[in-house]
Design a protein around this motif. Sequence first.
Motif, mmCIF file in Angstrom:
data_model
loop_
_atom_site.group_PDB
_atom_site.id
_atom_site.type_symbol
_atom_site.label_atom_id
_atom_site.label_comp_id
_atom_site.label_asym_id
_atom_site.label_seq_id
_atom_site.Cartn_x
_atom_site.Cartn_y
_atom_site.Cartn_z
ATOM 1 N N SER A 33 0.834 -1.204 0.000
ATOM 2 C CA SER A 33 0.000 0.000 0.000
ATOM 3 C C SER A 33 0.867 1.252 0.000
ATOM 4 O O SER A 33 0.610 2.195 -0.757
ATOM 5 C CB SER A 33 -0.924 -0.015 1.227
ATOM 6 N N ASP A 34 1.900 1.279 0.836
ATOM 7 C CA ASP A 34 2.790 2.444 0.883
ATOM 8 C C ASP A 34 3.529 2.627 -0.436
ATOM 9 O O ASP A 34 3.706 3.757 -0.917
ATOM 10 C CB ASP A 34 3.797 2.290 2.029
ATOM 11 N N THR A 35 3.966 1.524 -1.043
ATOM 12 C CA THR A 35 4.678 1.609 -2.317
ATOM 13 C C THR A 35 3.769 2.143 -3.415
ATOM 14 O O THR A 35 4.142 3.054 -4.170
ATOM 15 C CB THR A 35 5.210 0.223 -2.729
ATOM 16 N N SER A 36 2.561 1.591 -3.497
ATOM 17 C CA SER A 36 1.607 2.025 -4.513
ATOM 18 C C SER A 36 1.248 3.495 -4.326
ATOM 19 O O SER A 36 1.215 4.265 -5.286
ATOM 20 C CB SER A 36 0.355 1.152 -4.450
ATOM 21 N N ASN A 37 1.010 3.889 -3.089
ATOM 22 C CA ASN A 37 0.661 5.286 -2.824
ATOM 23 C C ASN A 37 1.834 6.218 -3.086
ATOM 24 O O ASN A 37 1.650 7.349 -3.538
ATOM 25 C CB ASN A 37 0.183 5.445 -1.380
ATOM 26 N N GLY A 38 3.051 5.746 -2.784
ATOM 27 C CA GLY A 38 4.225 6.558 -3.068
ATOM 28 C C GLY A 38 4.380 6.835 -4.545
ATOM 29 O O GLY A 38 4.653 7.971 -4.967
ATOM 30 N N VAL A 39 4.199 5.798 -5.377
ATOM 31 C CA VAL A 39 4.267 5.966 -6.826
ATOM 32 C C VAL A 39 3.141 6.872 -7.313
ATOM 33 O O VAL A 39 3.342 7.768 -8.144
ATOM 34 C CB VAL A 39 4.196 4.587 -7.523
ATOM 35 N N LEU A 40 1.946 6.639 -6.785
ATOM 36 C CA LEU A 40 0.776 7.433 -7.170
ATOM 37 C C LEU A 40 1.027 8.915 -6.919
ATOM 38 O O LEU A 40 0.874 9.750 -7.827
ATOM 39 C CB LEU A 40 -0.440 6.939 -6.382
ATOM 40 N N TYR A 41 1.417 9.242 -5.698
ATOM 41 C CA TYR A 41 1.581 10.653 -5.356
ATOM 42 C C TYR A 41 2.810 11.262 -6.007
ATOM 43 O O TYR A 41 2.844 12.466 -6.271
ATOM 44 C CB TYR A 41 1.629 10.814 -3.840
ATOM 45 N N GLY A 42 3.824 10.450 -6.277
ATOM 46 C CA GLY A 42 4.994 10.973 -6.968
ATOM 47 C C GLY A 42 4.646 11.442 -8.373
ATOM 48 O O GLY A 42 5.022 12.553 -8.789
ATOM 49 N N LEU A 43 3.916 10.612 -9.124
ATOM 50 C CA LEU A 43 3.517 11.007 -10.474
ATOM 51 C C LEU A 43 2.430 12.083 -10.438
ATOM 52 O O LEU A 43 2.355 12.923 -11.334
ATOM 53 C CB LEU A 43 3.036 9.781 -11.245
ATOM 54 N N PHE A 44 1.614 12.043 -9.424
ATOM 55 C CA PHE A 44 0.624 13.109 -9.215
ATOM 56 C C PHE A 44 1.346 14.451 -9.104
ATOM 57 O O PHE A 44 0.937 15.459 -9.704
ATOM 58 C CB PHE A 44 -0.145 12.796 -7.929
ATOM 59 N N ALA A 45 2.439 14.491 -8.338
ATOM 60 C CA ALA A 45 3.186 15.727 -8.134
ATOM 61 C C ALA A 45 3.787 16.243 -9.440
ATOM 62 O O ALA A 45 3.710 17.440 -9.746
ATOM 63 C CB ALA A 45 4.283 15.497 -7.098
ATOM 64 N N VAL A 46 4.359 15.340 -10.220
ATOM 65 C CA VAL A 46 4.992 15.756 -11.475
ATOM 66 C C VAL A 46 3.940 16.262 -12.465
ATOM 67 O O VAL A 46 4.088 17.324 -13.079
ATOM 68 C CB VAL A 46 5.786 14.579 -12.083
ATOM 69 N N THR A 47 2.852 15.505 -12.611
ATOM 70 C CA THR A 47 1.804 15.879 -13.565
ATOM 71 C C THR A 47 1.084 17.152 -13.138
ATOM 72 O O THR A 47 0.649 17.950 -13.978
ATOM 73 C CB THR A 47 0.792 14.740 -13.721
ATOM 74 N N GLY A 48 0.961 17.355 -11.826
ATOM 75 C CA GLY A 48 0.267 18.537 -11.338
ATOM 76 C C GLY A 48 0.879 19.839 -11.805
ATOM 77 O O GLY A 48 0.175 20.861 -11.923
ATOM 78 N N LEU A 49 2.169 19.846 -12.080
ATOM 79 C CA LEU A 49 2.832 21.075 -12.529
ATOM 80 C C LEU A 49 2.297 21.557 -13.872
ATOM 81 O O LEU A 49 2.353 22.753 -14.184
ATOM 82 C CB LEU A 49 4.343 20.850 -12.618
ATOM 83 N N ILE A 50 1.804 20.638 -14.701
ATOM 84 C CA ILE A 50 1.301 21.024 -16.024
ATOM 85 C C ILE A 50 -0.190 20.749 -16.187
ATOM 86 O O ILE A 50 -0.768 21.089 -17.217
ATOM 87 C CB ILE A 50 2.070 20.277 -17.141
ATOM 88 N N SER A 51 -0.821 20.145 -15.182
ATOM 89 C CA SER A 51 -2.219 19.755 -15.338
ATOM 90 C C SER A 51 -3.147 20.951 -15.477
ATOM 91 O O SER A 51 -4.165 20.877 -16.177
ATOM 92 C CB SER A 51 -2.658 18.882 -14.159
ATOM 93 N N GLY A 52 -2.821 22.066 -14.819
ATOM 94 C CA GLY A 52 -3.645 23.260 -14.964
ATOM 95 C C GLY A 52 -3.646 23.765 -16.398
ATOM 96 O O GLY A 52 -4.699 24.132 -16.939
ATOM 97 N N GLY A 53 -2.481 23.759 -17.025
ATOM 98 C CA GLY A 53 -2.397 24.169 -18.426
ATOM 99 C C GLY A 53 -3.140 23.223 -19.342
ATOM 100 O O GLY A 53 -3.802 23.646 -20.298
ATOM 101 N N ILE A 54 -3.045 21.926 -19.062
ATOM 102 C CA ILE A 54 -3.776 20.938 -19.871
ATOM 103 C C ILE A 54 -5.276 21.180 -19.766
ATOM 104 O O ILE A 54 -6.011 21.136 -20.757
ATOM 105 C CB ILE A 54 -3.424 19.512 -19.417
ATOM 106 N N ASN A 55 -5.757 21.462 -18.555
ATOM 107 C CA ASN A 55 -7.174 21.742 -18.369
ATOM 108 C C ASN A 55 -7.599 22.971 -19.166
ATOM 109 O O ASN A 55 -8.666 22.986 -19.780
ATOM 110 C CB ASN A 55 -7.469 21.974 -16.882
ATOM 111 N N ASN A 56 -6.769 23.995 -19.166
ATOM 112 C CA ASN A 56 -7.127 25.228 -19.867
ATOM 113 C C ASN A 56 -7.148 25.058 -21.380
ATOM 114 O O ASN A 56 -7.887 25.744 -22.075
ATOM 115 C CB ASN A 56 -6.162 26.342 -19.480
ATOM 116 N N VAL A 57 -6.341 24.140 -21.887
ATOM 117 C CA VAL A 57 -6.314 23.891 -23.329
ATOM 118 C C VAL A 57 -7.444 22.953 -23.748
ATOM 119 O O VAL A 57 -8.136 23.183 -24.743
ATOM 120 C CB VAL A 57 -4.947 23.305 -23.748
ATOM 121 N N LEU A 58 -7.652 21.881 -22.982
ATOM 122 C CA LEU A 58 -8.668 20.891 -23.346
ATOM 123 C C LEU A 58 -10.068 21.277 -22.904
ATOM 124 O O LEU A 58 -11.054 20.824 -23.481
ATOM 125 C CB LEU A 58 -8.316 19.527 -22.741
#
Length: 484
Positions: A48-73
């Motif tokens: 569970s900790d490993t899965s959540n660690g991977v989840l939140y790690g990629l969440f953090a990276v994607t979050g930096l550009i997700s606002g821009g993606i939302n504004n375009v799409l």
Amino acid sequence: MVELKLPTFYTAPMTQIVLVGITCFATVGMFSAVSNLGAGGTQDVTLSDTSNGVLYGLFAVTGLISGGINNVLGPRITLFIGTLGYALYVGALWCFQTQGTRWFLIFAGALLGVSAALLWSAQGSIMMSYPLEKDKGKSFSVFWAIFQFGSFLGSLIALAINIRSGSLSAVSTSTYIAFIVIIFVGIASAFLVLPPNRVVRGDGTLVKLEAASAPHEEVIGMAQLLKDWRMLALLPMFFASNYFYAYQGAVNALMFDGPTRALNATLEGAGAIIGALLIGFLVLDGKRFHRRTRGYLGLGVVTAMTIIIWGVGLAWQVTFNRADALARKNSGTLINYHDKEYRGKGALYFFYFFNDACYQALIYWIMSAITNDPFRLARFAGLYKAVQSAGAAGSFGMDAVATPLLNEHLASWIMMLFSFPLAFFVIRTIKETNYDTEKMVYVEDIKKDELEQGVPELEHAEVPPSSTPEAEKSSIEKEDRTSP
């Protein structure tokens, strides 16, 4: 292309916020609910900790550009893509329980991290930009209550099963199918959300004239965002806002038996719902005070609660450690809700999540008080979720290596306390209104002056009576006269 005429209630901001709440209830809420049912990672803390660690790690990276993606799409497509990861992850939990496929759960966690960043950027933009300034605390309250009801419902199911059988070692196939069906309803509901150029506020203004922005504008917007000192000052608050989940979940898993864990989860959901409703309606959107004063009151309430609640938690935490919890498990003496020792523990979990809802509400309210622009707020939400997820990934990493529970508690608490003075300086910059500096587009003006210049969908927008710039100005002046 002529747009379908929509009823007035459907184009109202609160309707759209309720729809987003339903989408998150049926996806994020069901993900949380099924995770509380004792299956998947909850039976294997390391996985569970490993899965959540991977989840939140990629969440953090994607979050930096997700606002821009939302504004375009646009919010519809962004929400739709964002919901897909939740269906896959719940399917992976089901697969792990029946087939023991550990790798698939970690892979699904990675994909969920990417999709969740998109969902929460779209959600944040809608919740913060669609309502009038006076309703932004209420909009958080309504959304959070609907969203958290999903977790509350799953916890009630887990509690009922635990009380009946005394344990929750497995979940039936029919239960998983029911959750996945609900998630697919949430995926479909994403298409009911309207873009900002079709939402009409109560004062007759459109949220935004444009439905989407261009990629190059998002690059510029993100660069400007990272130069804003107020966003930098809020980073510690962002980082701390999910950091404590790993600690609270670890204590719940280590110290309590199955029925009591389910009861604690139910109390968590109730605390989150009640906390969100109270702070949004009574504090952040209270009518008796100016906006900046309401921000100070909200900060004071959250600070006081954080000191008191976490202080009580510390008083309990110093009485045990991981070795004590392991000894309890081996001897079969985990805390049960019937035990005298349980007194006060349920209340602690209730107020942990009561405080969490208030903390999150304050963050969203501060960001939404800086601007009304949905594109800027989408970038704010993306940055918030990116930094928040980085903190969550770090906290699950700490827990995965069996960091002393006292250290986890102190780290979570100190980071929250550190964030409050910085938030105070940001609140000091909040103006009574941003309407005077940001361009407000009135539907009536568009109909009169710009209808023939390429905005045909506005022909069908329903405008509330007295929705004119003069009426809004009069309303603002009246509020100023009646405020202390």
